[in-house]
Design a protein around this motif. Structure first.
Motif, PDB file in Angstrom:
ATOM      1  N   VAL A 233       0.846  -1.187   0.000  1.00 15.91           N
ATOM      2  CA  VAL A 233       0.000   0.000   0.000  1.00 15.91           C
ATOM      3  C   VAL A 233       0.887   1.243   0.000  1.00 15.91           C
ATOM      4  O   VAL A 233       0.692   2.167  -0.777  1.00 15.91           O
ATOM      5  CB  VAL A 233      -0.938  -0.001   1.232  1.00 15.91           C
ATOM      6  N   LEU A 234       1.883   1.229   0.868  1.00 10.54           N
ATOM      7  CA  LEU A 234       2.826   2.347   0.976  1.00 10.54           C
ATOM      8  C   LEU A 234       4.229   1.761   1.055  1.00 10.54           C
ATOM      9  O   LEU A 234       4.561   1.046   1.997  1.00 10.54           O
ATOM     10  CB  LEU A 234       2.513   3.171   2.228  1.00 10.54           C
ATOM     11  N   ASP A 235       5.040   2.049   0.056  1.00 11.22           N
ATOM     12  CA  ASP A 235       6.380   1.487  -0.046  1.00 11.22           C
ATOM     13  C   ASP A 235       7.365   2.330   0.762  1.00 11.22           C
ATOM     14  O   ASP A 235       7.613   3.492   0.429  1.00 11.22           O
ATOM     15  CB  ASP A 235       6.794   1.436  -1.515  1.00 11.22           C
ATOM     16  N   LEU A 236       7.908   1.739   1.824  1.00 14.52           N
ATOM     17  CA  LEU A 236       8.815   2.489   2.695  1.00 14.52           C
ATOM     18  C   LEU A 236      10.127   2.844   2.010  1.00 14.52           C
ATOM     19  O   LEU A 236      10.715   3.879   2.323  1.00 14.52           O
ATOM     20  CB  LEU A 236       9.091   1.713   3.980  1.00 14.52           C
ATOM     21  N   SER A 237      10.582   2.028   1.086  1.00 11.52           N
ATOM     22  CA  SER A 237      11.839   2.374   0.417  1.00 11.52           C
ATOM     23  C   SER A 237      11.664   3.648  -0.407  1.00 11.52           C
ATOM     24  O   SER A 237      12.571   4.478  -0.476  1.00 11.52           O
ATOM     25  CB  SER A 237      12.349   1.216  -0.440  1.00 11.52           C
ATOM     26  N   THR A 238      10.494   3.833  -0.998  1.00 12.31           N
ATOM     27  CA  THR A 238      10.211   5.068  -1.732  1.00 12.31           C
ATOM     28  C   THR A 238      10.145   6.246  -0.778  1.00 12.31           C
ATOM     29  O   THR A 238      10.700   7.318  -1.050  1.00 12.31           O
ATOM     30  CB  THR A 238       8.891   4.948  -2.513  1.00 12.31           C
TER      31      THR A 238
ATOM     32  N   LEU B   4      -1.231   6.725   8.366  1.00 15.00           N
ATOM     33  CA  LEU B   4      -1.392   6.932   9.811  1.00 15.00           C
ATOM     34  C   LEU B   4      -0.456   6.022  10.603  1.00 15.00           C
ATOM     35  O   LEU B   4       0.103   6.438  11.627  1.00 15.00           O
ATOM     36  CB  LEU B   4      -2.851   6.712  10.225  1.00 15.00           C
ATOM     37  N   ALA B   5      -0.263   4.794  10.129  1.00 13.88           N
ATOM     38  CA  ALA B   5       0.672   3.878  10.796  1.00 13.88           C
ATOM     39  C   ALA B   5       2.094   4.428  10.716  1.00 13.88           C
ATOM     40  O   ALA B   5       2.835   4.401  11.709  1.00 13.88           O
ATOM     41  CB  ALA B   5       0.605   2.487  10.163  1.00 13.88           C
ATOM     42  N   LEU B   6       2.466   4.941   9.567  1.00 10.75           N
ATOM     43  CA  LEU B   6       3.795   5.526   9.408  1.00 10.75           C
ATOM     44  C   LEU B   6       3.927   6.802  10.227  1.00 10.75           C
ATOM     45  O   LEU B   6       4.938   7.024  10.881  1.00 10.75           O
ATOM     46  CB  LEU B   6       4.066   5.823   7.929  1.00 10.75           C
ATOM     47  N   ARG B   7       2.897   7.616  10.224  1.00 13.19           N
ATOM     48  CA  ARG B   7       2.923   8.884  10.975  1.00 13.19           C
ATOM     49  C   ARG B   7       3.068   8.618  12.470  1.00 13.19           C
ATOM     50  O   ARG B   7       3.710   9.389  13.180  1.00 13.19           O
ATOM     51  CB  ARG B   7       1.636   9.675  10.692  1.00 13.19           C
ATOM     52  N   SER B   8       2.489   7.528  12.958  1.00 13.88           N
ATOM     53  CA  SER B   8       2.581   7.211  14.387  1.00 13.88           C
ATOM     54  C   SER B   8       3.928   6.609  14.759  1.00 13.88           C
ATOM     55  O   SER B   8       4.262   6.506  15.931  1.00 13.88           O
ATOM     56  CB  SER B   8       1.448   6.277  14.809  1.00 13.88           C
ATOM     57  N   ASN B   9       4.719   6.200  13.761  1.00 11.59           N
ATOM     58  CA  ASN B   9       6.041   5.636  14.023  1.00 11.59           C
ATOM     59  C   ASN B   9       7.031   6.143  12.973  1.00 11.59           C
ATOM     60  O   ASN B   9       7.488   5.384  12.118  1.00 11.59           O
ATOM     61  CB  ASN B   9       5.971   4.105  14.005  1.00 11.59           C
ATOM     62  N   PRO B  10       7.399   7.430  13.038  1.00  9.41           N
ATOM     63  CA  PRO B  10       8.284   8.000  12.021  1.00  9.41           C
ATOM     64  C   PRO B  10       9.681   7.388  12.008  1.00  9.41           C
ATOM     65  O   PRO B  10      10.426   7.571  11.044  1.00  9.41           O
ATOM     66  CB  PRO B  10       8.327   9.484  12.363  1.00  9.41           C
ATOM     67  N   ALA B  11      10.031   6.632  13.048  1.00  8.76           N
ATOM     68  CA  ALA B  11      11.335   5.964  13.054  1.00  8.76           C
ATOM     69  C   ALA B  11      11.442   4.964  11.895  1.00  8.76           C
ATOM     70  O   ALA B  11      12.543   4.586  11.507  1.00  8.76           O
ATOM     71  CB  ALA B  11      11.561   5.251  14.384  1.00  8.76           C
ATOM     72  N   LEU B  12      10.315   4.577  11.331  1.00 10.69           N
ATOM     73  CA  LEU B  12      10.329   3.672  10.177  1.00 10.69           C
ATOM     74  C   LEU B  12      10.993   4.319   8.967  1.00 10.69           C
ATOM     75  O   LEU B  12      11.352   3.634   8.014  1.00 10.69           O
ATOM     76  CB  LEU B  12       8.901   3.255   9.803  1.00 10.69           C
ATOM     77  N   LEU B  13      11.164   5.631   9.006  1.00  9.14           N
ATOM     78  CA  LEU B  13      11.765   6.330   7.871  1.00  9.14           C
ATOM     79  C   LEU B  13      13.281   6.306   7.871  1.00  9.14           C
ATOM     80  O   LEU B  13      13.902   6.871   6.989  1.00  9.14           O
ATOM     81  CB  LEU B  13      11.288   7.782   7.820  1.00  9.14           C
ATOM     82  N   THR B  14      13.871   5.654   8.861  1.00 16.18           N
ATOM     83  CA  THR B  14      15.317   5.490   8.793  1.00 16.18           C
ATOM     84  C   THR B  14      15.599   4.488   7.693  1.00 16.18           C
ATOM     85  O   THR B  14      14.841   3.528   7.511  1.00 16.18           O
ATOM     86  CB  THR B  14      15.892   5.000  10.140  1.00 16.18           C
ATOM     87  N   PRO B  15      16.657   4.689   6.925  1.00 15.42           N
ATOM     88  CA  PRO B  15      16.915   3.770   5.812  1.00 15.42           C
ATOM     89  C   PRO B  15      16.995   2.321   6.276  1.00 15.42           C
ATOM     90  O   PRO B  15      17.595   2.032   7.313  1.00 15.42           O
ATOM     91  CB  PRO B  15      18.267   4.242   5.266  1.00 15.42           C
ATOM     92  N   PRO B  16      16.352   1.414   5.543  1.00  9.72           N
ATOM     93  CA  PRO B  16      16.356   0.007   5.940  1.00  9.72           C
ATOM     94  C   PRO B  16      17.772  -0.576   5.930  1.00  9.72           C
ATOM     95  O   PRO B  16      18.573  -0.256   5.075  1.00  9.72           O
ATOM     96  CB  PRO B  16      15.497  -0.685   4.888  1.00  9.72           C
ATOM     97  N   ARG B  17      18.039  -1.404   6.921  1.00 17.75           N
ATOM     98  CA  ARG B  17      19.306  -2.130   6.961  1.00 17.75           C
ATOM     99  C   ARG B  17      19.131  -3.432   6.192  1.00 17.75           C
ATOM    100  O   ARG B  17      18.018  -3.854   5.907  1.00 17.75           O
ATOM    101  CB  ARG B  17      19.670  -2.451   8.421  1.00 17.75           C
ATOM    102  N   THR B  18      20.214  -4.077   5.884  1.00 14.18           N
ATOM    103  CA  THR B  18      20.152  -5.345   5.167  1.00 14.18           C
ATOM    104  C   THR B  18      19.268  -6.313   5.944  1.00 14.18           C
ATOM    105  O   THR B  18      19.400  -6.454   7.151  1.00 14.18           O
ATOM    106  CB  THR B  18      21.562  -5.945   5.025  1.00 14.18           C
ATOM    107  N   GLY B  19      18.367  -6.939   5.240  1.00 16.01           N
ATOM    108  CA  GLY B  19      17.481  -7.910   5.865  1.00 16.01           C
ATOM    109  C   GLY B  19      16.241  -7.298   6.483  1.00 16.01           C
ATOM    110  O   GLY B  19      15.356  -8.007   6.916  1.00 16.01           O
ATOM    111  N   MET B  20      16.155  -5.959   6.510  1.00 18.25           N
ATOM    112  CA  MET B  20      14.968  -5.316   7.070  1.00 18.25           C
ATOM    113  C   MET B  20      13.889  -5.229   5.993  1.00 18.25           C
ATOM    114  O   MET B  20      14.189  -5.061   4.822  1.00 18.25           O
ATOM    115  CB  MET B  20      15.299  -3.897   7.555  1.00 18.25           C
ATOM    116  N   PRO B  21      12.636  -5.326   6.367  1.00 14.87           N
ATOM    117  CA  PRO B  21      11.560  -5.190   5.392  1.00 14.87           C
ATOM    118  C   PRO B  21      11.514  -3.759   4.869  1.00 14.87           C
ATOM    119  O   PRO B  21      11.987  -2.842   5.505  1.00 14.87           O
ATOM    120  CB  PRO B  21      10.310  -5.539   6.198  1.00 14.87           C
TER     121      PRO B  21
END
Length: 148
Positions: A4-9, A118-135
């Protein structure tokens, strides 16, 4: 199935805009305008104006890709391939089928984007670049927002 919302983008957007806060601000503006964009598409279909339909769909299509709303991008892209200069006559069976089926799908997808936002807004730490193996995508499951 695409997210629905691509975090890598969204993370790439944060890098381009120099901070996660700027990316969230961009998402805030997209989210705030989403109901208006959907309403504009509804109105364009109601007016049976292929130019309005194409312009409204193209606008949402481009912005959805920019923020990583990949399913919304795909839905609008599919609609753009089916809208031609000769929209079926108002009230005809094909137009009623297009209206009801597509517009319901569009509204449902916009709602899913809102929940993912809203899920992303409630946890903005998800916007840190993904590490290897992270979704790298947010999907919705029966338990609410979940990594996929």
């Amino acid at each position: 199935m695409m997210p629905v919302l691509d975090l890598s983008t969204v993370c790439a957007l944060a890098v381009d805009l120099t901070s996660p806060e700027e990316a969230l601000g961009f998402l805030d503006r997209f989210q705030a305008g989403l109901p208006h964009r959907v309403h504009t598409i509804h109105g364009a279909f109601a007016a049976r104006d292929p130019g309005q339909v194409t312009a409204a769909l193209t606008s949402l299509h481009r912005h959805a890709l920019t923020v990583g709303a990949l399913q919304l991008h795909a839905i609008t892209g599919h609609a753009l391939t089916t809208v031609g200069p000769d929209l079926p006559r108002a009230g005809s069976a094909p137009m009623i089928a297009i209206d009801h089926r597509y517009l319901r799908t569009l509204a449902a997808e916009a709602t899913l984007v809102t929940y993912a936002y809203l899920a992303l807004r409630s946890n903005p730490a998800l916007l840190t670049p993904p590490r290897t193996g992270m979704p790298s995508a947010v999907s919705l499951s029966e338990s609410g927002g979940a990594w996929r």
